[in-house]
Motif scaffolding. Structure first.
Motif: not given
Lengths: 318, 276
Positions: A92-103, A201-209
């Motif tokens: 469910l977490a993966v699905g929500i990230e792919r289909l809801v948060l990322r877009p 900043a998190a993105l800039s140090v290479g943390i994958s959101l």
């Protein structure tokens, strides 16, 4: 005069008069509070890491409990069902990230908030489709959760503690302690807090959101499962249970949306406060104040301390 | 349009080839920018507000997409590979990291935790990370003193050091440093640039630094590019730029012939708009 006496003197006289009843009320409030705190914790985790106020948290709790019970009903052994449910929460977490948060990255907060409404209705539909809409009872015995109660003798009488409640409090405690350690001490936990502070900043140090979001939603899912098991054991597992999650709102207002300790303390205050209120002051209003007292407490907090008890102070250098 | 013959060195670590950047699918911000950074070099990217310095850096580090910007033309080559489609996470792993304008430390994390987040992408074990942490502390003794302070309470200079130290923790080959002098006292700016020079010499890290303060940037860089409204209008060795009459006039603030009225400067500027 009589009214003032009934509000300010009689209840306290009653408390002193029978300490066993007081202790019993506080204990019941404490257990309720611990469970509120767990629900609120799910909200806080997600809000901190993705800035999303997750309306679906309550339904996630029901969905997790329903999956667990439903799988067991279909003949899966309890422990396997538990593991499978955890796997479902991960999916469910993966699905929500792919289909809801990322877009929806970079969309206004309100859009993400609305999206969580969508998740809510999706989960209700999916749950009913797969497991049916009838209330089910939690499989406490199969999960080796203790039943019965123990009596505790205190001066002035005795207090009856349900073993299930003790287990709930213990599990909640372990989860909270575990999460606190995870947040403070591990590499991922540090990254989670970094993301909560400053996405860019998190993105800039290479943390994958994306990775962080999956972890956070999964953690919230596991917390939801634990809450669902214990709430389900106290009543039934059905979609009506999600109204319990609404109680997390006053808890959040009290504790602050971004604070884990706040969620816990807020949960306890609401839990104990509403039980004491119901028992000692409720009769004045004809009872039933338990269902709205929490919101009144929260309202008072909004007026005087809108960031909550432990809400993060915004650090601003001048 | 840009004199390729004057390129800094034959073996660039970063090669930006004629990129265009569009925000929100409509606003064309970079209109064909080319530049390169030699291995072990310090290159300055100069220009006024809104010239496109930050956009150029973000195009390279791929932070653009988080702001709905996109590289629509051209190519970016880092260490021999095209990187324009990579995520920032991949890029940091390959050794290019950006230190953002305004420092962007994690305010509620301690200085030490901030530094450790810089090692997020590394897979070489705790011991190596701790060694590098000590190395960063050796470079920035002030950070060691303040290691358990929340970064939000650190001074501007300390935050800039923290941001650079955090970037160093990822073991970069190239640091994209955006406006390191912003909001800092002149002596602190000097200190920061000394550290840049030191890291460049000692660790061999290449730097691409965007600066409004052309004066100091050209003292520490070996090569410079000047951006104006999304185009490179001038480039050359730092020495050459510093003695260039137009650069002196517009960016270093040293006019040749004494005082002039602002009105005249403006018309002069309009007339002399490079290559526009």
């Amino acid at each position: 005069m009589d009214l003032l006496r009934a509000i300010f003197i009689d209840p306290f006289a009653q408390m002193i008069g029978s300490p066993d009843l007081l202790a019993q009320t506080i204990w019941e409030g404490f257990v309720g509070g611990v469970l509120y705190a767990l629900i609120a914790l799910g909200f806080v985790l997600i809000f901190k890491a993705s800035g999303v106020f997750n309306f679906a948290q309550g339904i996630m709790m029901v969905f997790a409990a329903l999956t667990l019970v439903g799988l067991h009903e279909k003949g899966v052994p309890a422990w396997v069902a538990l593991i499978l449910t955890i796997a479902v929460m991960y999916a469910l977490a993966v699905g929500i990230e792919r289909l809801v948060l990322r877009p929806l990255v970079n969309q206004p907060d309100i859009i993400l908030f609305m999206a969580t409404f969508g998740i809510t209705y999706f989960l209700i539909g999916l749950g009913e489709l797969v497991f049916g809409g009838n209330p089910k009872s939690m499989i406490t015995k199969e999960l080796f959760l203790p039943g019965g109660s123990i009596d505790l003798h205190i001066p002035g009488g005795r207090v009856q503690l349900q073993k299930l409640d003790i287990a709930a409090a213990a599990v909640a405690l372990i989860m909270v302690a575990g999460l606190a350690l995870f947040f403070q001490k591990t590499r991922i936990g540090r990254a989670l807090r970094a993301v909560a502070d400053d996405h860019q900043a998190a993105l800039s140090v290479g943390i994958s959101l994306n990775q962080i979001w999956v972890i956070v939603w999964f953690t919230a899912g596991v917390v939801a499962l634990a809450t669902g098991i214990f709430w389900g054991a106290r009543s039934d597992v059905s979609f009506a249970l999600q109204v319990v999650a609404l109680k997390a709102l006053p808890v959040l207002i009290l504790g602050g949306l971004t604070s884990v300790p706040g969620a816990i303390v807020g949960g306890l205050i609401i839990g104990i406060g509403e039980k004491l209120g119901e028992f000692y002051w409720g009769p004045l209003l004809g009872g039933g104040i338990e269902s709205w007292l929490a919101y009144i407490i929260a309202l008072a907090f909004l007026l005087f301390r809108p960031q909550g008890l432990f809400g993060e102070k915004i650090i601003e250098r001048i | 349009m840009v004199s390729q013959t004057a390129s800094p060195s034959p073996a660039p670590i970063l090669d930006v080839l004629n990129i265009e950047v569009v925000y929100n699918a409509v606003a064309l911000v970079l209109k064909g920018v080319s530049l390169n950074v030699p291995k072990g070099g310090v290159v300055a990217l100069l220009g006024a507000n809104g010239a496109g310095k930050t956009t150029t850096l973000k195009a390279i580090s791929n932070l653009l997409r988080a702001e709905r910007g996109e590289v629509t033309k051209g190519a970016i080559v880092f260490d021999g590979e095209r990187i324009d489609r990579l995520s920032p996470n991949d890029l940091v792993r390959r050794g290019a990291i950006q230190v953002m304008e305004g420092r962007h430390c994690f305010g509620h994390l301690t200085i030490e935790e901030n530094l450790l987040t810089g090692a997020f992408t590394r897979r070489d074990g705790r011991a190596a990370v701790m060694r590098d942490l000590e190395a960063v502390y050796a470079t920035f003794p002030r950070l060691k003193e303040r290691r358990s302070t929340q970064a939000g309470y650190a001074s501007g200079g300390e935050q800039q050091m923290c941001a650079i130290g955090r970037a160093m923790m990822s073991r970069p080959k190239l640091i994209l440093l955006d406006e390191p002098s912003m909001g800092l006292a002149p002596t602190v700016v000097e200190e920061i640039f000394e550290i840049v020079r030191d890291l460049n010499a000692r660790e061999g890290v290449s730097f691409l630094l965007a600066e409004q303060n052309a004066n100091i940037a050209l003292r520490y860089a070996s090569f410079g590019y000047i951006l104006e409204t999304g185009r490179v209008v001038l480039d050359g060795a730092a020495e050459a730029l510093r003695s260039n009459e137009d650069v002196r006039e517009f960016y270093l603030g040293v006019a040749q012939s004494g005082r002039r009225s602002f009105k005249r400067v403006k018309t002069y500027k309009r007339r002399k708009r490079w290559l526009a």
